[in-house]
Design a protein around this motif. Sequence first.
Motif, PDB file in Angstrom:
ATOM      1  N   ARG A 189      42.011  23.034  52.289  1.00 42.74           N
ATOM      2  CA  ARG A 189      42.342  21.926  53.195  1.00 42.74           C
ATOM      3  C   ARG A 189      41.827  20.598  52.636  1.00 42.74           C
ATOM      4  O   ARG A 189      42.500  19.573  52.747  1.00 42.74           O
ATOM      5  N   VAL A 190      40.626  20.625  52.069  1.00 36.40           N
ATOM      6  CA  VAL A 190      40.050  19.393  51.517  1.00 36.40           C
ATOM      7  C   VAL A 190      40.150  19.480  49.997  1.00 36.40           C
ATOM      8  O   VAL A 190      39.481  20.299  49.370  1.00 36.40           O
ATOM      9  N   LEU A 191      40.999  18.655  49.425  1.00 37.72           N
ATOM     10  CA  LEU A 191      41.247  18.718  47.985  1.00 37.72           C
ATOM     11  C   LEU A 191      40.429  17.643  47.279  1.00 37.72           C
ATOM     12  O   LEU A 191      40.551  16.460  47.600  1.00 37.72           O
ATOM     13  N   ILE A 204      49.122  14.579  38.623  1.00 36.95           N
ATOM     14  CA  ILE A 204      49.069  15.945  39.174  1.00 36.95           C
ATOM     15  C   ILE A 204      48.990  15.934  40.699  1.00 36.95           C
ATOM     16  O   ILE A 204      49.479  16.861  41.361  1.00 36.95           O
ATOM     17  N   LEU A 205      48.405  14.885  41.268  1.00 34.79           N
ATOM     18  CA  LEU A 205      48.279  14.821  42.729  1.00 34.79           C
ATOM     19  C   LEU A 205      49.554  14.197  43.287  1.00 34.79           C
ATOM     20  O   LEU A 205      49.657  12.984  43.467  1.00 34.79           O
ATOM     21  N   ASP A 206      50.545  15.052  43.532  1.00 38.72           N
ATOM     22  CA  ASP A 206      51.837  14.538  43.980  1.00 38.72           C
ATOM     23  C   ASP A 206      52.246  15.201  45.298  1.00 38.72           C
ATOM     24  O   ASP A 206      51.513  16.022  45.852  1.00 38.72           O
ATOM     25  N   TYR A 207      53.416  14.848  45.762  1.00 36.35           N
ATOM     26  CA  TYR A 207      53.856  15.323  47.076  1.00 36.35           C
ATOM     27  C   TYR A 207      53.901  16.844  47.131  1.00 36.35           C
ATOM     28  O   TYR A 207      53.525  17.459  48.132  1.00 36.35           O
ATOM     29  N   ASP A 208      54.350  17.436  46.033  1.00 34.91           N
ATOM     30  CA  ASP A 208      54.455  18.886  45.969  1.00 34.91           C
ATOM     31  C   ASP A 208      53.086  19.535  46.198  1.00 34.91           C
ATOM     32  O   ASP A 208      52.948  20.514  46.945  1.00 34.91           O
ATOM     33  N   VAL A 209      52.060  18.982  45.544  1.00 35.28           N
ATOM     34  CA  VAL A 209      50.694  19.492  45.725  1.00 35.28           C
ATOM     35  C   VAL A 209      50.241  19.281  47.166  1.00 35.28           C
ATOM     36  O   VAL A 209      49.747  20.206  47.826  1.00 35.28           O
ATOM     37  N   PHE A 210      50.435  18.079  47.689  1.00 35.97           N
ATOM     38  CA  PHE A 210      49.961  17.787  49.050  1.00 35.97           C
ATOM     39  C   PHE A 210      50.619  18.712  50.072  1.00 35.97           C
ATOM     40  O   PHE A 210      49.997  19.130  51.038  1.00 35.97           O
ATOM     41  N   SER A 211      51.907  19.018  49.840  1.00 37.93           N
ATOM     42  CA  SER A 211      52.626  19.781  50.858  1.00 37.93           C
ATOM     43  C   SER A 211      52.199  21.255  50.869  1.00 37.93           C
ATOM     44  O   SER A 211      52.528  21.975  51.799  1.00 37.93           O
ATOM     45  N   LEU A 213      48.935  22.115  50.797  1.00 42.26           N
ATOM     46  CA  LEU A 213      47.583  22.194  51.375  1.00 42.26           C
ATOM     47  C   LEU A 213      47.660  22.627  52.834  1.00 42.26           C
ATOM     48  O   LEU A 213      48.702  22.498  53.482  1.00 42.26           O
ATOM     49  N   GLN A 214      46.541  23.077  53.352  1.00 38.51           N
ATOM     50  CA  GLN A 214      46.495  23.489  54.759  1.00 38.51           C
ATOM     51  C   GLN A 214      46.646  22.266  55.680  1.00 38.51           C
ATOM     52  O   GLN A 214      46.356  21.137  55.278  1.00 38.51           O
ATOM     53  N   PRO A 215      47.069  22.496  56.919  1.00 34.34           N
ATOM     54  CA  PRO A 215      47.298  21.377  57.838  1.00 34.34           C
ATOM     55  C   PRO A 215      46.031  20.532  58.031  1.00 34.34           C
ATOM     56  O   PRO A 215      44.919  21.048  57.967  1.00 34.34           O
ATOM     57  N   GLY A 216      46.239  19.239  58.262  1.00 34.53           N
ATOM     58  CA  GLY A 216      45.112  18.324  58.437  1.00 34.53           C
ATOM     59  C   GLY A 216      44.398  18.064  57.127  1.00 34.53           C
ATOM     60  O   GLY A 216      43.188  17.825  57.096  1.00 34.53           O
ATOM     61  N   ALA A 217      45.146  18.085  56.027  1.00 31.97           N
ATOM     62  CA  ALA A 217      44.531  18.000  54.694  1.00 31.97           C
ATOM     63  C   ALA A 217      43.817  16.668  54.463  1.00 31.97           C
ATOM     64  O   ALA A 217      44.189  15.628  55.016  1.00 31.97           O
ATOM     65  N   VAL A 218      42.796  16.764  53.624  1.00 35.15           N
ATOM     66  CA  VAL A 218      42.028  15.590  53.204  1.00 35.15           C
ATOM     67  C   VAL A 218      42.054  15.562  51.672  1.00 35.15           C
ATOM     68  O   VAL A 218      41.879  16.613  51.046  1.00 35.15           O
ATOM     69  N   VAL A 219      42.284  14.392  51.102  1.00 41.32           N
ATOM     70  CA  VAL A 219      42.312  14.266  49.634  1.00 41.32           C
ATOM     71  C   VAL A 219      41.170  13.342  49.214  1.00 41.32           C
ATOM     72  O   VAL A 219      41.052  12.223  49.722  1.00 41.32           O
ATOM     73  N   ILE A 220      40.345  13.833  48.312  1.00 43.55           N
ATOM     74  CA  ILE A 220      39.227  13.029  47.797  1.00 43.55           C
ATOM     75  C   ILE A 220      39.439  12.895  46.290  1.00 43.55           C
ATOM     76  O   ILE A 220      39.386  13.889  45.558  1.00 43.55           O
ATOM     77  N   ASN A 221      39.711  11.683  45.834  1.00 43.92           N
ATOM     78  CA  ASN A 221      39.955  11.489  44.396  1.00 43.92           C
ATOM     79  C   ASN A 221      38.810  10.733  43.746  1.00 43.92           C
ATOM     80  O   ASN A 221      38.609   9.550  43.987  1.00 43.92           O
ATOM     81  N   ASP A 239      54.276  11.786  56.632  1.00 49.25           N
ATOM     82  CA  ASP A 239      54.887  13.040  57.079  1.00 49.25           C
ATOM     83  C   ASP A 239      53.887  13.977  57.749  1.00 49.25           C
ATOM     84  O   ASP A 239      54.240  15.094  58.113  1.00 49.25           O
ATOM     85  N   GLY A 240      52.610  13.559  57.812  1.00 44.71           N
ATOM     86  CA  GLY A 240      51.606  14.404  58.463  1.00 44.71           C
ATOM     87  C   GLY A 240      51.074  15.533  57.592  1.00 44.71           C
ATOM     88  O   GLY A 240      50.366  16.412  58.076  1.00 44.71           O
ATOM     89  N   GLN A 241      51.402  15.522  56.298  1.00 39.88           N
ATOM     90  CA  GLN A 241      50.874  16.566  55.397  1.00 39.88           C
ATOM     91  C   GLN A 241      49.414  16.312  55.053  1.00 39.88           C
ATOM     92  O   GLN A 241      48.655  17.241  54.812  1.00 39.88           O
ATOM     93  N   VAL A 242      49.076  15.026  54.965  1.00 39.15           N
ATOM     94  CA  VAL A 242      47.700  14.648  54.627  1.00 39.15           C
ATOM     95  C   VAL A 242      47.184  13.768  55.759  1.00 39.15           C
ATOM     96  O   VAL A 242      47.845  12.804  56.153  1.00 39.15           O
ATOM     97  N   ALA A 243      46.000  14.129  56.281  1.00 38.50           N
ATOM     98  CA  ALA A 243      45.455  13.383  57.419  1.00 38.50           C
ATOM     99  C   ALA A 243      44.628  12.184  56.959  1.00 38.50           C
ATOM    100  O   ALA A 243      44.650  11.128  57.589  1.00 38.50           O
ATOM    101  N   ARG A 244      43.867  12.381  55.886  1.00 36.89           N
ATOM    102  CA  ARG A 244      43.069  11.259  55.403  1.00 36.89           C
ATOM    103  C   ARG A 244      42.777  11.417  53.925  1.00 36.89           C
ATOM    104  O   ARG A 244      42.922  12.508  53.350  1.00 36.89           O
ATOM    105  N   ALA A 245      42.335  10.311  53.328  1.00 39.84           N
ATOM    106  CA  ALA A 245      42.007  10.341  51.898  1.00 39.84           C
ATOM    107  C   ALA A 245      40.815   9.438  51.647  1.00 39.84           C
ATOM    108  O   ALA A 245      40.626   8.435  52.345  1.00 39.84           O
ATOM    109  N   ALA A 246      40.007   9.825  50.673  1.00 35.05           N
ATOM    110  CA  ALA A 246      38.934   8.961  50.175  1.00 35.05           C
ATOM    111  C   ALA A 246      39.210   8.761  48.691  1.00 35.05           C
ATOM    112  O   ALA A 246      39.281   9.735  47.931  1.00 35.05           O
TER     113      ALA A 246
END
Length: 309
Positions: A189-191, A204-211, A213-221, A239-246
Amino acid sequence: MKVLFVAGDPKPERWTVPIKALLPEADVHVWNPDGPAVDADYAIVWQPPAELFQRERQLKAVFNLGAGIDGLLAVPNLPADLPVVRLEDAGMSVQMAEYVLHQLLEASREMEKYREQQRQGVWKIHRPIKRSEWPVGVMGLGHIGKRVARTLADLDYQVNGWARSEHAVEGVTTWAGQDNLGEFLSATRVLVNTLPLTDETRNILDYDVFSQLQPGAVVINVGRGEHLVEEDLLKAMDDGQVARAALDVFRTEPLPAGHPFWQRPEITITPHISARTLRDATLAQITDKIRDHAHGKPISGVVDTNRGY
Ligand code: GLV
């Protein structure tokens, strides 16, 4: 022995004075864009100018003032046989681990919600965290990725790891290679991205990867801005695939005024500070290696320039 310092620090003496103290046998020079060659034996660099390798023809090794060597590999005329040495940890991995932990807790412990409640004078307790709802996936299992993964696993988060090749990290479930990326993502869920930037990992961090992930995903780059397809992150959020990002790193740094990321409340932006290069630890490491190399001893941290890390 001649050592050349090549980094855009307006106060290079902050580096050259300690280099001289740690390596009294060296003549220490600061890169002069207009100057002649100093015929340096060793260069200590951060994102050096294109002229460096044209001008300095006697180099025996080049030491990078950071963990990621993508900026250095992009410099033209880097001789194929010149040893390139990256920073090995030097106090970075612990900073990375605490940065990632902080960003994870912002989400998993709902800190933003409590800050908002405070602004409104509201005392309200939300349900406790269920760790099973916050599986973390760390991409890249070098010094930094391993430290991040272990830190979170020690706090009883369920931690997955993915890298190009096999790695074993205690308490962490690991996957290797492109073929297993999907399985890693669907368990996550938290990538967290700590990959080196190479031709294989760019974008590498693209829509395909995000979609995946588990619901409510968080991306930390905390890798590099070029790992992230920016418009794909925005679309995944819409689209609601990713909830937040840092995001600590960006394609263009400083992040330009008017960039859409600035306006997104779901994105936390920091200015490439997740792991600062710590001068004392860094120079101790580099000067030890210069001395060893000059005495013909093997040194660690030499990068495979074809592989890119
Ligand atoms: C910083 O970004 C580094 O590569 O050390």
